[in-house]
Design a protein around this motif. Structure first.
Motif, PDB file in Angstrom:
ATOM      1  N   THR A   1       0.847  -1.192   0.000  1.00  7.15           N
ATOM      2  CA  THR A   1       0.000   0.000   0.000  1.00  7.15           C
ATOM      3  C   THR A   1       0.883   1.243   0.000  1.00  7.15           C
TER       4      THR A   1
ATOM      5  N   SER B   1      -0.409   3.702   5.462  1.00  2.00           N
ATOM      6  CA  SER B   1      -1.816   3.619   5.085  1.00  2.00           C
ATOM      7  C   SER B   1      -2.698   3.397   6.310  1.00  2.00           C
TER       8      SER B   1
ATOM      9  N   GLU C   1      -6.577  -1.251  -2.705  1.00  2.00           N
ATOM     10  CA  GLU C   1      -5.844  -0.605  -1.621  1.00  2.00           C
ATOM     11  C   GLU C   1      -4.336  -0.636  -1.837  1.00  2.00           C
ATOM     12  N   TYR C   2      -3.874  -1.426  -2.805  1.00  2.00           N
ATOM     13  CA  TYR C   2      -2.441  -1.649  -3.006  1.00  2.00           C
ATOM     14  C   TYR C   2      -1.959  -0.872  -4.230  1.00  2.00           C
TER      15      TYR C   2
END
Length: 127
Positions: free
Chosen positions: A97, A101, A113-114
């Motif tokens: 990420t 994060s 999310e990555y």
């Protein structure tokens, strides 16, 4: 950050493998790291993740067989895979990420999310 996964191979059902992923660039300890896999003809799916501030998550399909860990001193994450099954055959990718994060446990399985992805390592489980 650049990610390089390794450790894949061809094994028989019931065998074990340990995947490794080294990160270069950035501040490794600030990244939440994840493992995903993609089988032929299927979408990339979540396998496991470990947050930068602690806490891990494993998918139901690997829980009890796979364990993800990290070594911040070596900028490495690992995926210990035991009792492998033919259904585990896939290309395995490590991902990271953005730094620090605020991702929560329920978000760890989301590919969105990555931001950073490695090139993948092939795992084949066959008798």
């Amino acid at each position: 950050v650049q990610l390089q996964a390794s450790g894949g191979g061809s094994v028989r059902p019931g065998a074990s493998l340990r995947l490794s992923c080294v990160a270069t660039g950035g501040t490794f300890r600030s990244y939440t790291m994840g493992w995903f896999r993609q089988a032929p003809g299927k979408e990339r799916e979540f396998v496991a993740a470990i947050r930068w501030r602690g806490g891990t998550s494993h998918s139901d399909s690997v829980k009890g067989r796979f364990t993800m860990s990290r070594d911040n001193a070596k900028n490495m994450v690992y995926l210990q895979m035991n009792n492998l099954e033919p259904e585990d055959t896939a290309v395995y990718y490590c991902a990271a990420t953005k730094p620090y994060s605020g991702i929560i446990l329920s978000q760890l399985s989301s590919r969105d999310e990555y931001e950073y992805w490695g090139q993948g390592t092939q795992v084949t489980v066959s008798s």
